[in-house]
Design a protein around this motif. Structure first.
Motif, PDB file in Angstrom:
ATOM      1  N   THR A  84      37.544  24.245 -48.165  1.00 41.21           N
ATOM      2  CA  THR A  84      37.031  25.576 -48.521  1.00 41.21           C
ATOM      3  C   THR A  84      37.885  26.661 -47.876  1.00 41.21           C
ATOM      4  O   THR A  84      38.269  27.647 -48.524  1.00 41.21           O
ATOM      5  CB  THR A  84      35.562  25.730 -48.090  1.00 41.21           C
ATOM      6  OG1 THR A  84      34.775  24.729 -48.737  1.00 41.21           O
ATOM      7  CG2 THR A  84      35.035  27.108 -48.450  1.00 41.21           C
ATOM      8  N   GLN A  85      38.185  26.475 -46.587  1.00 38.65           N
ATOM      9  CA  GLN A  85      39.013  27.452 -45.894  1.00 38.65           C
ATOM     10  C   GLN A  85      40.435  27.458 -46.458  1.00 38.65           C
ATOM     11  O   GLN A  85      41.055  28.505 -46.594  1.00 38.65           O
ATOM     12  CB  GLN A  85      39.040  27.150 -44.389  1.00 38.65           C
ATOM     13  CG  GLN A  85      39.813  28.167 -43.560  1.00 38.65           C
ATOM     14  CD  GLN A  85      39.312  29.581 -43.782  1.00 38.65           C
ATOM     15  OE1 GLN A  85      38.120  29.844 -43.726  1.00 38.65           O
ATOM     16  NE2 GLN A  85      40.232  30.500 -44.050  1.00 38.65           N
ATOM     17  N   THR A 131      41.029  24.747 -38.621  1.00 39.87           N
ATOM     18  CA  THR A 131      40.391  23.670 -39.391  1.00 39.87           C
ATOM     19  C   THR A 131      41.234  23.349 -40.623  1.00 39.87           C
ATOM     20  O   THR A 131      40.832  23.657 -41.756  1.00 39.87           O
ATOM     21  CB  THR A 131      38.960  24.075 -39.805  1.00 39.87           C
ATOM     22  OG1 THR A 131      39.029  25.321 -40.543  1.00 39.87           O
ATOM     23  CG2 THR A 131      38.061  24.257 -38.602  1.00 39.87           C
ATOM     24  N   ASP A 149      39.602  21.574 -43.670  1.00 40.50           N
ATOM     25  CA  ASP A 149      38.505  22.229 -44.376  1.00 40.50           C
ATOM     26  C   ASP A 149      39.049  22.763 -45.706  1.00 40.50           C
ATOM     27  O   ASP A 149      39.779  23.754 -45.754  1.00 40.50           O
ATOM     28  CB  ASP A 149      37.952  23.377 -43.518  1.00 40.50           C
ATOM     29  CG  ASP A 149      36.722  24.026 -44.141  1.00 40.50           C
ATOM     30  OD1 ASP A 149      36.489  23.840 -45.350  1.00 40.50           O
ATOM     31  OD2 ASP A 149      35.998  24.737 -43.416  1.00 40.50           O
TER      32      ASP A 149
END
Length: 256
Positions: free
Chosen positions: A217-218, A212, A215
């Motif tokens: 956050t990741q 991802t 993403d």
């Protein structure tokens, strides 16, 4: 008027006469000629049909009567069919029961797994921050984190497709690494162990990031892991490695 032959005698003979023989003889003995058999051949045919267990013309033609005669003619075949049906029924019942028990066992296993995961998560992300505020608890924290991480790590091996669980494991390794060796907080000064833990955490975070890449956050989790590894490399005196990690973290963090 003649009485039924089975009623003219008793015992076993009456039992043998009751039914088709009663009906055949009673029709042959009727007072009205038009109600008797039209020919000797018709009379003989009904007797022959009785001998081979076929429905006779003198008996009432009902579904139950025909079914009874059919069963008597095909007794052996029906016995085999009944045995096969019984075996199939027993097998289906056994398979169904096994499936039900398996589903129950799976549900129980999943519930226990969820409970273990929740407990391990609580140790790492709830209990450890509380202990962090208490001086002299570094060794206790390390012990708790390592044992909690064993559960999460084992579960992540079984549930490969569970990204949330993998994320927990990656963060758990990072926490263990910080307790083993941290440049700013009290730690166990186990630098070799810290590198092992952080590298494992990095591998997991990187794998999740590749799945991802949009993403944020990741991406932030991977940046954080990379920066901590850079601080550890700098504290080890490996400035070239620390610079590479710092540049890597910078490039990863640019979209953020």
């Amino acid at each position: 008027a003649p009485i039924l032959p089975s009623k003219a005698t008793d015992g076993s003979v009456a039992t043998e006469l009751r039914g088709d023989i009663d009906n055949i003889l009673f029709q042959a003995l009727r007072k009205e000629p038009e109600r008797r058999y039209g020919t000797v051949a018709a009379f003989a045919e009904d007797i022959q049909r009785h001998l081979v267990f076929k429905p006779v013309h003198a008996s009432p033609d009902t579904l139950g009567y025909r079914a009874k005669k059919f069963a008597r003619r095909h007794r052996a075949s029906l016995a085999i069919a009944a045995a096969v049906l019984l075996i199939v029924t027993v097998c289906v019942a056994a398979v169904t029961r096994a499936a039900v028990l398996a589903r129950r066992a799976d549900a129980l296993a999943e519930r226990r797994l969820a409970e273990e995961r929740q407990l391990a998560h609580s140790y790492i992300f709830d209990l450890d921050p509380m202990l962090e505020e208490i001086p002299g608890t570094v060794s206790v924290r390390a012990f708790i984190l390592k044992n909690a991480l064993k559960y999460l790590d084992a579960m992540s091996q079984e549930q490969i497709g569970d990204d949330d669980l993998a994320r927990e494991v990656g963060s758990g390794y990072l926490k263990v690494g910080q307790v083993q060796a941290d440049v700013a907080e009290p730690s166990m000064n186990d630098r070799a162990g810290a590198w092992v833990s952080m590298n494992r955490g990095y591998e997991i975070q990187e794998r999740l990031f590749e799945k991802t890449p949009n993403d944020l956050t990741q991406r932030g989790n991977l940046v954080k892991t990379t920066r901590l590894m850079g601080f550890l490399a700098q504290d080890d005196g490996d400035l070239a490695h620390a610079d590479r990690l710092a540049m890597q973290a910078w490039k990863l963090g640019e979209p953020i």
